[in-house]
Design a protein around this motif. Structure first.
Motif, PDB file in Angstrom:
ATOM      1  N   ALA A  82     -13.941  53.083  22.677  1.00  0.00           N
ATOM      2  CA  ALA A  82     -15.211  52.719  23.942  1.00  0.00           C
ATOM      3  C   ALA A  82     -15.311  51.400  23.069  1.00  0.00           C
ATOM      4  O   ALA A  82     -15.854  50.808  24.301  1.00  0.00           O
ATOM      5  CB  ALA A  82     -16.426  54.123  22.943  1.00  0.00           C
ATOM      6  N   THR A  83     -15.269  51.036  21.935  1.00  0.00           N
ATOM      7  CA  THR A  83     -15.353  49.447  21.991  1.00  0.00           C
ATOM      8  C   THR A  83     -14.379  48.669  23.009  1.00  0.00           C
ATOM      9  O   THR A  83     -14.871  47.892  23.766  1.00  0.00           O
ATOM     10  CB  THR A  83     -15.675  49.219  20.596  1.00  0.00           C
ATOM     11  OG1 THR A  83     -16.543  49.576  19.740  1.00  0.00           O
ATOM     12  CG2 THR A  83     -15.113  47.760  20.415  1.00  0.00           C
ATOM     13  N   LEU A  84     -12.800  49.633  22.573  1.00  0.00           N
ATOM     14  CA  LEU A  84     -11.859  48.901  23.426  1.00  0.00           C
ATOM     15  C   LEU A  84     -12.352  48.478  25.250  1.00  0.00           C
ATOM     16  O   LEU A  84     -11.677  47.962  25.431  1.00  0.00           O
ATOM     17  CB  LEU A  84     -10.374  48.784  22.817  1.00  0.00           C
ATOM     18  CG  LEU A  84     -10.140  48.651  21.660  1.00  0.00           C
ATOM     19  CD1 LEU A  84      -8.793  49.257  21.553  1.00  0.00           C
ATOM     20  CD2 LEU A  84      -9.499  47.222  21.360  1.00  0.00           C
ATOM     21  N   ILE A  85     -12.374  49.770  25.337  1.00  0.00           N
ATOM     22  CA  ILE A  85     -13.067  50.526  26.656  1.00  0.00           C
ATOM     23  C   ILE A  85     -13.684  49.840  27.713  1.00  0.00           C
ATOM     24  O   ILE A  85     -13.461  48.674  28.573  1.00  0.00           O
ATOM     25  CB  ILE A  85     -13.571  51.610  26.910  1.00  0.00           C
ATOM     26  CG1 ILE A  85     -12.060  52.780  27.159  1.00  0.00           C
ATOM     27  CG2 ILE A  85     -13.296  52.372  28.674  1.00  0.00           C
ATOM     28  CD1 ILE A  85     -12.055  53.918  26.699  1.00  0.00           C
ATOM     29  N   SER A  86     -14.912  49.130  26.784  1.00  0.00           N
ATOM     30  CA  SER A  86     -15.897  48.092  27.474  1.00  0.00           C
ATOM     31  C   SER A  86     -15.573  47.457  27.100  1.00  0.00           C
ATOM     32  O   SER A  86     -15.946  46.273  28.043  1.00  0.00           O
ATOM     33  CB  SER A  86     -17.259  48.482  26.235  1.00  0.00           C
ATOM     34  OG  SER A  86     -16.879  48.224  24.795  1.00  0.00           O
ATOM     35  N   MET A  87     -14.565  46.701  26.486  1.00  0.00           N
ATOM     36  CA  MET A  87     -14.361  45.009  26.815  1.00  0.00           C
ATOM     37  C   MET A  87     -13.211  44.971  27.365  1.00  0.00           C
ATOM     38  O   MET A  87     -13.555  43.901  28.029  1.00  0.00           O
ATOM     39  CB  MET A  87     -13.691  44.678  24.942  1.00  0.00           C
ATOM     40  CG  MET A  87     -14.351  44.553  23.523  1.00  0.00           C
ATOM     41  SD  MET A  87     -13.863  43.957  22.514  1.00  0.00           S
ATOM     42  CE  MET A  87     -12.676  44.933  22.253  1.00  0.00           C
ATOM     43  N   VAL A  88     -12.500  45.956  28.005  1.00  0.00           N
ATOM     44  CA  VAL A  88     -11.484  46.114  29.206  1.00  0.00           C
ATOM     45  C   VAL A  88     -12.445  45.612  30.394  1.00  0.00           C
ATOM     46  O   VAL A  88     -12.260  44.878  31.277  1.00  0.00           O
ATOM     47  CB  VAL A  88     -10.818  46.703  28.754  1.00  0.00           C
ATOM     48  CG1 VAL A  88      -9.992  47.028  31.051  1.00  0.00           C
ATOM     49  CG2 VAL A  88      -9.952  45.905  27.743  1.00  0.00           C
ATOM     50  N   ALA A  89     -13.191  46.682  30.351  1.00  0.00           N
ATOM     51  CA  ALA A  89     -14.800  46.834  32.066  1.00  0.00           C
ATOM     52  C   ALA A  89     -15.524  45.445  32.028  1.00  0.00           C
ATOM     53  O   ALA A  89     -15.259  45.010  32.746  1.00  0.00           O
ATOM     54  CB  ALA A  89     -15.435  47.763  31.284  1.00  0.00           C
ATOM     55  N   ARG A 280     -17.934  39.723  14.647  1.00  0.00           N
ATOM     56  CA  ARG A 280     -17.252  40.357  15.989  1.00  0.00           C
ATOM     57  C   ARG A 280     -16.439  40.197  16.330  1.00  0.00           C
ATOM     58  O   ARG A 280     -15.388  41.342  16.117  1.00  0.00           O
ATOM     59  CB  ARG A 280     -18.204  39.815  17.343  1.00  0.00           C
ATOM     60  CG  ARG A 280     -19.675  40.232  17.325  1.00  0.00           C
ATOM     61  CD  ARG A 280     -20.158  39.710  19.005  1.00  0.00           C
ATOM     62  NE  ARG A 280     -19.795  40.496  20.101  1.00  0.00           N
ATOM     63  CZ  ARG A 280     -19.720  39.904  21.054  1.00  0.00           C
ATOM     64  NH1 ARG A 280     -20.080  38.735  20.993  1.00  0.00           N
ATOM     65  NH2 ARG A 280     -19.023  40.523  21.909  1.00  0.00           N
ATOM     66  N   ARG A 281     -15.573  38.970  15.517  1.00  0.00           N
ATOM     67  CA  ARG A 281     -13.739  38.906  16.160  1.00  0.00           C
ATOM     68  C   ARG A 281     -13.398  39.381  14.485  1.00  0.00           C
ATOM     69  O   ARG A 281     -12.322  39.557  15.411  1.00  0.00           O
ATOM     70  CB  ARG A 281     -13.956  37.033  15.457  1.00  0.00           C
ATOM     71  CG  ARG A 281     -13.696  36.180  14.417  1.00  0.00           C
ATOM     72  CD  ARG A 281     -13.799  34.923  13.980  1.00  0.00           C
ATOM     73  NE  ARG A 281     -13.580  34.114  12.946  1.00  0.00           N
ATOM     74  CZ  ARG A 281     -14.880  34.283  12.699  1.00  0.00           C
ATOM     75  NH1 ARG A 281     -15.761  34.313  13.479  1.00  0.00           N
ATOM     76  NH2 ARG A 281     -14.680  33.834  11.130  1.00  0.00           N
ATOM     77  N   ILE A 282     -14.354  39.132  13.687  1.00  0.00           N
ATOM     78  CA  ILE A 282     -12.994  40.449  13.006  1.00  0.00           C
ATOM     79  C   ILE A 282     -13.036  41.748  13.258  1.00  0.00           C
ATOM     80  O   ILE A 282     -12.227  42.599  12.620  1.00  0.00           O
ATOM     81  CB  ILE A 282     -13.785  40.152  11.869  1.00  0.00           C
ATOM     82  CG1 ILE A 282     -13.185  38.966  10.737  1.00  0.00           C
ATOM     83  CG2 ILE A 282     -13.231  41.212  10.128  1.00  0.00           C
ATOM     84  CD1 ILE A 282     -13.768  38.173   9.428  1.00  0.00           C
ATOM     85  N   ARG A 283     -14.512  42.483  13.425  1.00  0.00           N
ATOM     86  CA  ARG A 283     -14.501  43.613  13.931  1.00  0.00           C
ATOM     87  C   ARG A 283     -13.345  44.708  15.316  1.00  0.00           C
ATOM     88  O   ARG A 283     -13.045  45.272  14.862  1.00  0.00           O
ATOM     89  CB  ARG A 283     -16.136  43.875  14.616  1.00  0.00           C
ATOM     90  CG  ARG A 283     -15.848  45.248  15.597  1.00  0.00           C
ATOM     91  CD  ARG A 283     -16.071  46.266  14.126  1.00  0.00           C
ATOM     92  NE  ARG A 283     -16.875  46.854  13.515  1.00  0.00           N
ATOM     93  CZ  ARG A 283     -16.399  48.006  12.805  1.00  0.00           C
ATOM     94  NH1 ARG A 283     -16.204  48.773  12.573  1.00  0.00           N
ATOM     95  NH2 ARG A 283     -17.691  47.881  11.844  1.00  0.00           N
ATOM     96  N   VAL A 284     -13.390  42.954  16.267  1.00  0.00           N
ATOM     97  CA  VAL A 284     -12.448  43.758  16.980  1.00  0.00           C
ATOM     98  C   VAL A 284     -10.996  43.665  16.674  1.00  0.00           C
ATOM     99  O   VAL A 284      -9.911  45.213  17.514  1.00  0.00           O
ATOM    100  CB  VAL A 284     -12.728  42.416  18.359  1.00  0.00           C
ATOM    101  CG1 VAL A 284     -11.241  42.469  19.314  1.00  0.00           C
ATOM    102  CG2 VAL A 284     -13.840  42.496  19.049  1.00  0.00           C
ATOM    103  N   VAL A 285     -10.691  42.847  16.130  1.00  0.00           N
ATOM    104  CA  VAL A 285      -9.303  43.151  15.096  1.00  0.00           C
ATOM    105  C   VAL A 285      -8.644  44.420  14.425  1.00  0.00           C
ATOM    106  O   VAL A 285      -7.969  45.354  14.588  1.00  0.00           O
ATOM    107  CB  VAL A 285      -8.461  41.655  14.825  1.00  0.00           C
ATOM    108  CG1 VAL A 285      -7.388  41.692  13.827  1.00  0.00           C
ATOM    109  CG2 VAL A 285      -8.717  40.090  15.470  1.00  0.00           C
TER     110      VAL A 285
END
Length: 305
Positions: A82-89, A280-285
């Motif tokens: 969900a995190t990756l999908i929402s970031m792309v969206a 947030r940047r560490i969480r994303v990676v």
């Protein structure tokens, strides 16, 4: 149990996830910026809704039940996707900037990390990644790295570790080498071949002896402390080498020395410090690597401390 057929409150799921990661209601309350009783009530409500027990309560604290561990696999996978999908969206990740240092073994850093990190340029182009090829866990405790990929679980209490599964390794050689030296028919025959290994052959000799391959120290004709160098020595045709199946099975001109030979397994741990909870940047990676590595080992990621 079919989890997808059940509807529940996402706040309860967040409380469950935070409690599993932190190991206590109080720790979860700190992360979620709420109170311990609230977390306890949310966990209880989730257990009632599902009709299961997620945590065993005792004087020693909380312990995930088998059902809790199963649910955690699904919740973690859903959350990361969900995190990756929402970031792309919605491109919210465009605002995430800064450097993240990732450390892994030299072979993993050279052969696997570049592919796993490729989606990051689309979902979070403001993040700059520095790759540190090293096996030292001190890279995290001394803050030389933000995220580490390791084969052993760290015991430092200030680190967060997640076991993503186990890579499998097997004995490989080039087809040209086996054409020249002969293909073994039994495990015992493998010991008659030349070997490529790390600088300490003893690390590989013991498990091979246990698997019926009485290899000798003098069999190791080429060695290196650098895993990438050892991989290139294998590809150059110097002999047999124990290498990850994720590489050996797809490399042109390289084949398994003995079909049906049992694999060695070595765990993959994704490790970071507690800044994961606020950066947030560490969480994303971290989430991107967790998803990619879990897919490489063929399972959904599991959270662990």
């Amino acid at each position: 149990m079919n989890w997808q057929a059940i509807s529940f409150d996402w706040n309860q799921v967040r409380a469950f996830l935070a409690t599993a990661e932190e190991g206590s209601f109080s720790g979860a309350a700190r992360v979620l910026k709420t109170t311990q009783p609230t977390v306890g009530r949310q966990i209880g409500a989730l257990e009632d809704a599902l009709g299961v027990t997620l945590f065993e309560r005792s004087v020693r604290g909380l312990t995930l039940t088998e059902t809790g561990r199963d649910l955690l696999d699904h919740v973690r996978a859903m959350g990361e996707a969900a995190t990756l999908i929402s970031m792309v969206a919605d491109r919210t990740s465009q605002d995430v900037t800064g450097e993240v240092t990732v450390t892994g073994t030299d072979l993993l850093s050279a052969m696997i990390l570049p592919h796993l990190l490729k989606p990051l340029r689309e979902v979070a182009p403001g993040i700059r990644v520095r790759i540190l090829a090293s096996s030292d866990i001190e890279n995290l405790t001394q803050r030389n790295a933000d995220i580490a990929i390791r084969h052993v679980r760290p015991d430092q209490p200030d680190l967060i570790a997640r076991h993503l599964g186990d890579f499998r390794a097997n004995l490989y050689a080039t087809s040209n080498y086996l054409d020249r030296a002969g293909r073994p028919r039994t495990a015992r025959d493998i010991a008659d071949h030349d070997f490529v290994g790390n600088a300490d052959p003893g690390l590989l000799m013991t498990p091979l002896h246990n698997m019926g391959v009485p290899v000798r120290p003098e069999s190791f004709v080429m060695s290196s402390t650098n895993g990438t160098v050892a991989w290139e020595l294998l590809k150059a045709g110097y002999g047999v080498s124990m290498q990850p199946e994720t590489l050996g099975e797809v490399e042109p001109g390289v084949e398994k020395v003995l079909p049906g030979f049992p694999s060695l397994e070595f765990p993959i741990w994704l490790v970071t410090h507690r800044e994961l909870q606020t950066s947030r940047r560490i969480r994303v990676v971290f989430d991107l690597l967790a998803r990619g590595l879990a897919e490489r080992v063929g399972r959904a990621p599991r959270s662990a401390r």
